[in-house]
Write a protein that holds these residues in place. Structure first.
Motif, PDB file in Angstrom:
ATOM      1  N   VAL A  43      -1.867  -7.820   3.631  1.00  0.00           N
ATOM      2  CA  VAL A  43      -2.082  -7.088   2.379  1.00  0.00           C
ATOM      3  C   VAL A  43      -1.234  -5.823   2.404  1.00  0.00           C
ATOM      4  O   VAL A  43      -1.301  -5.034   3.356  1.00  0.00           O
ATOM      5  CB  VAL A  43      -3.570  -6.723   2.195  1.00  0.00           C
ATOM      6  N   THR A  44      -0.451  -5.642   1.341  1.00  0.00           N
ATOM      7  CA  THR A  44       0.438  -4.482   1.243  1.00  0.00           C
ATOM      8  C   THR A  44       0.249  -3.806  -0.106  1.00  0.00           C
ATOM      9  O   THR A  44       0.221  -4.477  -1.144  1.00  0.00           O
ATOM     10  CB  THR A  44       1.912  -4.901   1.388  1.00  0.00           C
ATOM     11  N   GLY A  45       0.097  -2.504  -0.094  1.00  0.00           N
ATOM     12  CA  GLY A  45      -0.059  -1.741  -1.333  1.00  0.00           C
ATOM     13  C   GLY A  45       1.166  -0.906  -1.637  1.00  0.00           C
ATOM     14  O   GLY A  45       1.766  -0.327  -0.719  1.00  0.00           O
TER      15      GLY A  45
ATOM     16  N   THR B  23      -7.342   6.259  12.214  1.00  0.00           N
ATOM     17  CA  THR B  23      -7.012   7.413  11.374  1.00  0.00           C
ATOM     18  C   THR B  23      -6.753   6.917   9.958  1.00  0.00           C
ATOM     19  O   THR B  23      -5.844   6.104   9.745  1.00  0.00           O
ATOM     20  CB  THR B  23      -5.757   8.133  11.896  1.00  0.00           C
ATOM     21  N   PRO B  24      -7.530   7.345   8.976  1.00  0.00           N
ATOM     22  CA  PRO B  24      -7.336   6.837   7.608  1.00  0.00           C
ATOM     23  C   PRO B  24      -5.917   7.075   7.127  1.00  0.00           C
ATOM     24  O   PRO B  24      -5.348   8.150   7.352  1.00  0.00           O
ATOM     25  CB  PRO B  24      -8.351   7.646   6.784  1.00  0.00           C
ATOM     26  N   PRO B  25      -5.298   6.089   6.486  1.00  0.00           N
ATOM     27  CA  PRO B  25      -3.910   6.242   6.015  1.00  0.00           C
ATOM     28  C   PRO B  25      -3.829   7.235   4.863  1.00  0.00           C
ATOM     29  O   PRO B  25      -4.827   7.567   4.220  1.00  0.00           O
ATOM     30  CB  PRO B  25      -3.548   4.825   5.553  1.00  0.00           C
ATOM     31  N   GLN B  26      -2.619   7.701   4.595  1.00  0.00           N
ATOM     32  CA  GLN B  26      -2.421   8.648   3.503  1.00  0.00           C
ATOM     33  C   GLN B  26      -2.545   7.973   2.141  1.00  0.00           C
ATOM     34  O   GLN B  26      -2.987   8.591   1.171  1.00  0.00           O
ATOM     35  CB  GLN B  26      -1.045   9.305   3.626  1.00  0.00           C
TER      36      GLN B  26
ATOM     37  N   GLN C  13       5.383   5.290  -1.990  1.00  0.00           N
ATOM     38  CA  GLN C  13       4.704   5.150  -0.703  1.00  0.00           C
ATOM     39  C   GLN C  13       4.192   3.720  -0.564  1.00  0.00           C
ATOM     40  O   GLN C  13       3.973   3.015  -1.558  1.00  0.00           O
ATOM     41  CB  GLN C  13       3.527   6.134  -0.587  1.00  0.00           C
ATOM     42  N   ILE C  14       3.967   3.314   0.688  1.00  0.00           N
ATOM     43  CA  ILE C  14       3.486   1.962   0.973  1.00  0.00           C
ATOM     44  C   ILE C  14       2.229   2.048   1.826  1.00  0.00           C
ATOM     45  O   ILE C  14       2.165   2.825   2.787  1.00  0.00           O
ATOM     46  CB  ILE C  14       4.557   1.122   1.706  1.00  0.00           C
ATOM     47  N   ALA C  15       1.233   1.253   1.486  1.00  0.00           N
ATOM     48  CA  ALA C  15       0.007   1.119   2.273  1.00  0.00           C
ATOM     49  C   ALA C  15       0.079  -0.194   3.041  1.00  0.00           C
ATOM     50  O   ALA C  15       0.223  -1.255   2.453  1.00  0.00           O
ATOM     51  CB  ALA C  15      -1.217   1.123   1.367  1.00  0.00           C
ATOM     52  N   GLY C  16       0.001  -0.132   4.357  1.00  0.00           N
ATOM     53  CA  GLY C  16       0.046  -1.346   5.150  1.00  0.00           C
ATOM     54  C   GLY C  16       1.449  -1.687   5.605  1.00  0.00           C
ATOM     55  O   GLY C  16       2.307  -0.808   5.715  1.00  0.00           O
ATOM     56  N   PRO C  17       1.712  -2.978   5.855  1.00  0.00           N
ATOM     57  CA  PRO C  17       0.829  -4.128   5.627  1.00  0.00           C
ATOM     58  C   PRO C  17      -0.339  -4.187   6.619  1.00  0.00           C
ATOM     59  O   PRO C  17      -0.177  -3.851   7.780  1.00  0.00           O
ATOM     60  CB  PRO C  17       1.760  -5.322   5.794  1.00  0.00           C
ATOM     61  N   TYR C  18      -1.484  -4.638   6.091  1.00  0.00           N
ATOM     62  CA  TYR C  18      -2.691  -4.788   6.884  1.00  0.00           C
ATOM     63  C   TYR C  18      -3.021  -6.270   7.024  1.00  0.00           C
ATOM     64  O   TYR C  18      -2.966  -7.021   6.048  1.00  0.00           O
ATOM     65  CB  TYR C  18      -3.876  -4.077   6.223  1.00  0.00           C
ATOM     66  N   ARG C  19      -3.400  -6.650   8.225  1.00  0.00           N
ATOM     67  CA  ARG C  19      -3.820  -8.028   8.447  1.00  0.00           C
ATOM     68  C   ARG C  19      -5.241  -8.207   7.942  1.00  0.00           C
ATOM     69  O   ARG C  19      -6.109  -7.342   8.130  1.00  0.00           O
ATOM     70  CB  ARG C  19      -3.737  -8.371   9.929  1.00  0.00           C
TER      71      ARG C  19
ATOM     72  N   THR D  13       0.393 -11.752   1.197  1.00  0.00           N
ATOM     73  CA  THR D  13       1.408 -12.664   1.709  1.00  0.00           C
ATOM     74  C   THR D  13       0.892 -13.413   2.929  1.00  0.00           C
ATOM     75  O   THR D  13      -0.059 -12.977   3.603  1.00  0.00           O
ATOM     76  CB  THR D  13       2.681 -11.888   2.097  1.00  0.00           C
ATOM     77  N   ASP D  14       1.563 -14.573   3.241  1.00  0.00           N
ATOM     78  CA  ASP D  14       1.179 -15.364   4.411  1.00  0.00           C
ATOM     79  C   ASP D  14       1.465 -14.620   5.704  1.00  0.00           C
ATOM     80  O   ASP D  14       0.680 -14.665   6.652  1.00  0.00           O
ATOM     81  CB  ASP D  14       1.936 -16.695   4.408  1.00  0.00           C
ATOM     82  N   ASP D  15       2.622 -13.974   5.755  1.00  0.00           N
ATOM     83  CA  ASP D  15       3.032 -13.233   6.948  1.00  0.00           C
ATOM     84  C   ASP D  15       3.319 -11.787   6.561  1.00  0.00           C
ATOM     85  O   ASP D  15       3.428 -11.451   5.383  1.00  0.00           O
ATOM     86  CB  ASP D  15       4.280 -13.859   7.574  1.00  0.00           C
ATOM     87  N   SER D  16       3.450 -10.969   7.578  1.00  0.00           N
ATOM     88  CA  SER D  16       3.801  -9.578   7.315  1.00  0.00           C
ATOM     89  C   SER D  16       5.155  -9.537   6.613  1.00  0.00           C
ATOM     90  O   SER D  16       6.134 -10.095   7.109  1.00  0.00           O
ATOM     91  CB  SER D  16       3.869  -8.800   8.626  1.00  0.00           C
ATOM     92  N   PRO D  17       5.231  -8.927   5.452  1.00  0.00           N
ATOM     93  CA  PRO D  17       6.484  -8.974   4.676  1.00  0.00           C
ATOM     94  C   PRO D  17       7.628  -8.299   5.413  1.00  0.00           C
ATOM     95  O   PRO D  17       7.489  -7.200   5.947  1.00  0.00           O
ATOM     96  CB  PRO D  17       6.119  -8.241   3.383  1.00  0.00           C
TER      97      PRO D  17
END
Length: 756
Positions: A206-208, A111-114, A82-88, A66-70
């Motif tokens: 980027v969001t997973g 710290t690596p995310p879960q 579960q959700i990964a991010g959002p990462y810039r 996405t253009d901006d953080s959702p």
């Protein structure tokens, strides 16, 4: 106990008497089982690196850009656990070893995310103590030849250079391998990304999403598209990533499976024919065993053990070879045990079934020591009558008669030779198709030999000017690859814009026509299947928030991305997506040397241009040539095993005729010609029928594979007439040479005339 001991000695003695045929049988079955195991492993999802990576990284099933953080509550979608991010993430250019490669820098916590945490293969993960550290995705690192501790120079969109240092190399299950999947991926700390690219407007987020049910990907993606509306740039699901990581495994697996299954049928025929021939040759021995007190069941069991043991030994050796090769190439954990066990069990049953009927027939042999060994009598075959009519030499007439003395074994022999020859012809067709790819790359979309990017030059127009000035450059096509969102599918597809609507890039259109104006496009078979459209339909996509509505006017042969590519003119895209062009595709003049042109372009630009050579699909599929050679060798073994059975049966049936033929005045050479003619006729019939059958289906099978893989039909090529003629002559010549050895020995032997 004594009966079992006597039976085992009899089996050992018989196997020692036919060592060559036994070895051929074992090798043929082993080759087929190895091919089947290799095929099952390549076709099994477990061979795809994505599956193991996804499990080890606790990956996400859907990735949203996405253009901006959702701001939407994505976690509230049914099925999202579960959700990964959002990462810039920010786009940069990596300058390494004199080359420039596009990359995406992603801000990740120390710290690596879960969820969807990269799997560090070398070095360590990010650490605030080393703020300038970067972790690079493994395939991208391999392409740049990076090692832990190496400098990693990135250039931001405004041209600023920053030097980072490789702290680790990691595997990721969120995108395919570089360079098939671009841009390359690297991870940095959020503070470092803020320093390299402080402008949020030049970034994306980027969001997973990790789902409870992977099969719900489509529904969840569609709901996310609706919730994010214009914020969403593109969507990738685990299915696209998994397919991207397959490389060419499925094509190779399909080819091996086809050869393996058909080869198993041929091997079963060879085993049945060999067992039946040996039973006919052992009638006196079997009658003697029966007169000694062996029951029907004991005799049948002896024959089943003798002939089945060869097949089962081949199954065991093939299983070891197939598993060993796959474990060596892909790793021991990549070989799934269930398919291997199923193949071993199924092949063993086929082997036992193939020899079971001859063994049962042998068990019914009457206990009469002097069982007549004469072949069945009857009228001359039509072929033998024709040989008499055209006044062929006596030796050939007699050989023609002998070929069909036993019609069922004759049919099995011819059919057993036809099946391997049919598969060999299909293999030669695959080889011819690869040759066509290599010799005519324009037929698979590779009209351009070089791709030039701006590199260090200030203006993209300078790259075009330098390319046009080269004496061997025939045409320059500006181009851009963009990702487009297909709302109905809730996923992204590739849009390739090269040339213009009035001066289009010559894509290989096999159905319909080339686009001729703005708003027209051609598509690969994979895209047509994905969107459920056909030629003449309109398609609406979204490129960076801008609608792209085109009418598909043709289908192209598209070897990239499973054919899920839409090709348009550059002027069909919005100006923001097409200016300046991302690259220039260079078509060279006939006979021009690709390496020389590349060298001149680099020299003319003072090493500022980024010049890359096009990768021909035939180069990626070179391993298939090795596989074809190996499979032809296995099929040849099956054919030779069938041939030895036919020769042995023919000699047995006519052993007592040899002395009569000599008494009639035939020379040893004529006697030898008689024996070889009988076997040779079956060889010619089998090889000819197999070659004809192979030629009739080869292009259809290749096109079917092309259609199902997304590349599209229209790529299949049959072997040339010369190639097929050489293959047929080689097969017939080899078979006759093999048949000549026992015939020559039999013709020179002194056989007394005895009454039957």
């Amino acid at each position: 106990m004594s009966a079992a001991l006597a039976g085992s000695r009899w089996v050992k003695a018989d196997l020692r008497a036919r060592k060559g045929q036994a070895v051929l049988t074992v090798m043929a079955v082993a080759g087929i089982v190895a091919a089947l195991i290799t095929a099952a492993t390549l076709l099994e999802d477990g061979t795809n690196p994505w599956r193991s990576l996804f499990a080890q990284t606790d990956g996400a099933h859907v990735w949203l850009y996405t253009d901006d953080s959702p701001q939407a509550a994505l976690g509230g979608i049914d099925g999202v656990t579960q959700i990964a991010g959002p990462y810039r993430s920010a786009p940069v250019t990596v300058a390494q070893g004199g080359k420039k490669e596009p990359a995406a820098l992603r801000a990740m916590p120390a710290t690596p995310p879960q969820v969807a945490h990269p799997l560090v293969a070398e070095g360590r993960w990010l650490d605030p103590a080393q703020a300038d550290g970067v972790v690079v995705e493994r395939s991208f690192a391999n392409a740049l030849r990076l090692r832990v501790g190496a400098p990693f120079t990135v250039i931001s969109l405004i041209g600023e250079r920053h030097t980072l240092y490789v702290r680790g190399i990691a595997d990721s299950a969120e995108q395919g391998f570089y360079p098939q999947w671009t841009p390359g991926l690297a991870y940095v700390l959020p503070s470092m990304l803020d320093r390299i690219e402080p402008m949020l407007g030049r970034s994306e987020w980027v969001t997973g999403l990790r789902l409870a049910d992977p099969d719900a990907t489509q529904v969840v993606s569609q709901r996310a598209v609706v919730m994010l509306e214009d914020e969403l740039q593109r969507v990738y699901t685990w299915r696209e990533v998994s397919a991207a990581m397959e490389l060419d495994n499925r094509l190779l697996g399909t080819l091996l499976a086809l050869f393996g299954v058909v080869g198993l049928v041929a091997a079963a025929l060879a085993l049945a024919n060999a067992a039946g021939g040996r039973v006919l040759g052992q009638l006196r021995d079997l009658a003697t065993l029966k007169s000694m007190g062996f029951t029907k069941g004991q005799v049948a069991l002896l024959l089943l053990v003798e002939h089945g043991a060869l097949g089962l030994l081949g199954v065991a050796l093939g299983a070891i070879a197939g598993w060993g090769v796959m474990a060596l190439v892909l790793g021991a954990t990549s070989v799934a045990p269930r398919p291997v066990l199923a193949i071993i069990g199924g092949t063993a049953l086929v082997v036992l079934a193939a020899v079971g009927l001859p063994a049962w027939r042998g068990g019914r042999t009457p206990p009469i020591p002097d069982v007549p060994a004469a072949p069945p009598r009857g009228h001359l075959s039509r072929l033998a009558r024709l040989a008499l009519l055209v006044r062929l030499p006596p030796a050939l007439v007699l050989g023609t008669r002998d070929a069909f003395t036993r019609r069922v074994p004759a049919f099995l022999t011819a059919f057993g030779l036809a099946v391997p020859m049919m598969m060999i012809t299909i293999g030669l067709g695959v080889w011819a198709t690869l040759d066509d790819f290599a010799d005519h790359p324009d037929q698979v979309g590779q009209h351009a030999s070089l791709y030039v990017r701006q590199g260090k030059l200030e203006e993209a127009a300078d790259a075009k000017r330098i390319a046009e000035q080269d004496k061997d450059v025939a045409a320059v096509y500006p181009g851009t690859d963009v990702n487009a969102l297909a709302p109905g599918e809730a996923r992204s597809v590739r849009v390739r814009a090269i040339g213009s609507s009035t001066d289009p890039y010559p894509f290989p259109v096999v159905e319909g026509r080339m686009y001729a104006q703005q708003g027209e496009a051609v598509a690969g078979q994979g895209l047509l299947d994905l969107l459920g459209v056909k030629i003449g339909d309109r398609v609406r996509l979204t490129v960076g928030g801008t609608p792209l509505i085109v009418r598909i006017v043709g289908r192209t042969v598209e070897p990239d991305l499973d054919g899920e590519v839409l090709s348009v003119g550059l002027d069909s895209l919005a100006a923001k997506d097409s200016t300046p062009p991302e690259f220039y595709a260079l078509a060279l003049k006939p006979g021009a040397d690709q390496a020389e042109v590349r060298g001149r372009l680099l020299a003319a630009s003072a090493e500022s241009l980024d010049v890359q050579a096009a990768v021909n699909p035939a180069d990626r599929l070179a391993i298939i040539r090795v596989v074809i050679v190996a499979l032809i060798a296995v099929l040849t073994l099956i054919g030779l095993a069938n041939l030895l059975t036919a020769s042995a049966l023919g000699l047995r049936d006519h052993a007592l005729d040899l002395a009569v033929l000599k008494a009639m005045g035939l020379t040893p050479r004529q006697v030898m010609a008689t024996l070889v003619t009988g076997t040779g006729l079956l060889v010619v019939l089998g090889v000819g029928a197999g070659a004809a059958a192979g030629m009739s289906v080869v292009t259809g099978l290749i096109d079917l594979q092309g259609h199902t893989s997304g590349v599209g039909a229209g790529i299949g090529r049959a072997p040339s007439a010369l190639t097929l003629a050489v293959a047929v002559m080689a097969a017939v010549g080899t078979a006759l040479a093999v048949a000549l050895i026992p015939a020559r020995r039999a013709a020179r032997a002194q056989v007394p005339v005895t009454s039957r």
